[in-house]
Scaffold this active site. Structure first.
Site, PDB file in Angstrom:
ATOM      1  N   GLY A  13       0.833  -1.205   0.000  1.00 36.29           N
ATOM      2  CA  GLY A  13       0.000   0.000   0.000  1.00 36.29           C
ATOM      3  C   GLY A  13       0.859   1.242   0.000  1.00 36.29           C
ATOM      4  N   GLY A  15       0.736   5.660   0.479  1.00 37.49           N
ATOM      5  CA  GLY A  15       0.023   6.877   0.820  1.00 37.49           C
ATOM      6  C   GLY A  15       0.894   8.088   0.554  1.00 37.49           C
ATOM      7  N   VAL A  20       4.021   0.885   2.415  1.00 41.11           N
ATOM      8  CA  VAL A  20       4.185  -0.367   3.143  1.00 41.11           C
ATOM      9  C   VAL A  20       4.506  -1.474   2.145  1.00 41.11           C
ATOM     10  CG1 VAL A  20       3.123  -2.037   4.709  1.00 41.11           C
ATOM     11  CG2 VAL A  20       2.562   0.391   4.919  1.00 41.11           C
ATOM     12  N   LYS A  35       7.293  -0.565   6.738  1.00 41.96           N
ATOM     13  CA  LYS A  35       6.706   0.744   6.471  1.00 41.96           C
ATOM     14  C   LYS A  35       7.846   1.750   6.334  1.00 41.96           C
ATOM     15  CE  LYS A  35       3.154   2.395   8.902  1.00 41.96           C
ATOM     16  NZ  LYS A  35       2.414   3.071  10.014  1.00 41.96           N
ATOM     17  N   ASP A 131      -5.468   7.898  18.337  1.00 41.06           N
ATOM     18  CA  ASP A 131      -5.990   7.893  16.965  1.00 41.06           C
ATOM     19  C   ASP A 131      -6.684   6.562  16.676  1.00 41.06           C
ATOM     20  OD1 ASP A 131      -6.533   9.026  14.498  1.00 41.06           O
ATOM     21  OD2 ASP A 131      -4.596   8.488  13.604  1.00 41.06           O
TER      22      ASP A 131
END
Length: 278
Positions: A13, A15, A20, A35, A131
């Site tokens: 993934g 972002g 990752v 990560k 969070d």
């Protein structure tokens, strides 16, 4: 591609901040998740992002619990910071909430109780997640829930985290986060209450369809009561309203004082559901 001794096998993934990867630790022939911060982050945010990234390794790395992702290693490769961690199979709770079919109330209560177990372990070590949201909860095919992303966690000994900083995702913030007040474990209780409400109703308790910015949302979190989940969705057992009323109390003193108390109540309901009493 390598990150330290970890050989990248593929991308899982990506972002705006980090990527990752699935990778192999050749020392023990174990697949891990790596990560890594994206290179070439804008200079004005790179420093803060790096601090938060390393904070995740420091906070979650101290924890060893079945409901928290395990951190194995942290390092730097060609100026890029990375964390090696447990490779989790399954889906995020955020993805699961997009499914057309709702989860059973038994599964919902079980996931919430597991997340509460993980949070209680973190709180024992004086770490407040800050969070808690569906995107930060992974659920395995077997139903094991794991809490991830301690990047904005509050560690009392940390010089880079201040109690009044309102870090977190707006829909899941506690009233004290919204108001910039000191944060303690009861803030995570509130956020878990929001997640539990969303699992039951497919909507967080303080959002409204007509909202065009976050300010009305923050106002409601700080000062307006939520609609009982059983009123929003008649299929929700009313007993869950009792748990939610306590978890979502505006004043920390009126909430569950420990998230383990919430887990205990959730499991009591699960027992009665199994017995057909609810």
């Amino acid at each position: 591609m390598m990150f330290g001794r970890y050989r990248v096998l593929g991308e899982l993934g990506r972002g705006a901040i980090g990527t990752v990867y699935r990778a192999l630790d050749p020392l023990i022939e174990r697949e891990v998740a790596v990560k890594a911060l994206n290179p070439n982050l804008p200079e004005d945010i790179a420093g803060e992002v790096r601090v938060r990234f390393l904070r995740e390794a420091k906070s979650a790395g101290r924890l060893n619990h079945a409901n928290i992702v395990q951190i194995y290693d942290v390092g730097e490769q060609d100026g890029v910071a990375y964390i090696a961690m447990e490779l989790l199979e399954g889906r995020t709770l955020q993805d699961m909430l997009r499914d057309p079919e709702k989860m059973t109330v038994q599964k919902i209560a079980d996931i919430a109780a597991q997340v509460a177990d993980g949070l209680d372990h973190a709180h024992y070590f004086a770490i407040v997640h800050r969070d808690v949201k569906p995107a930060n909860i992974m659920v395995s095919p077997a139903g094991r829930a794991k809490l991830t992303d301690f990047g904005v966690a509050y560690i009392p000994s940390s010089s880079v985290t201040h109690a009044g900083q309102a870090l977190g995702s707006p829909k899941y913030m506690s009233p004290e986060q919204v108001l910039g007040l000191p944060i303690d474990p009861r803030s995570d209780v509130f956020s878990l209450g929001v997640v539990f409400y969303e699992m039951l109703t497919r909507r967080t308790p303080f959002e409204q369809p007509g909202d065009t910015n976050i300010y009305p949302l923050l106002h409601r979190i700080a000062g307006e009561p939520h609609m009982p989940a059983s009123e929003f969705d008649r299929s929700v057992p009313k007993v869950f309203d009792v748990i939610l009323n306590r978890a979502l109390a505006k004043k920390p003193g009126d909430r569950y004082q420990r998230v383990s108390e919430m887990a205990k109540d959730l499991r009591k309901v699960l027992e009665t559901l199994a017995a057909g009493a609810v």
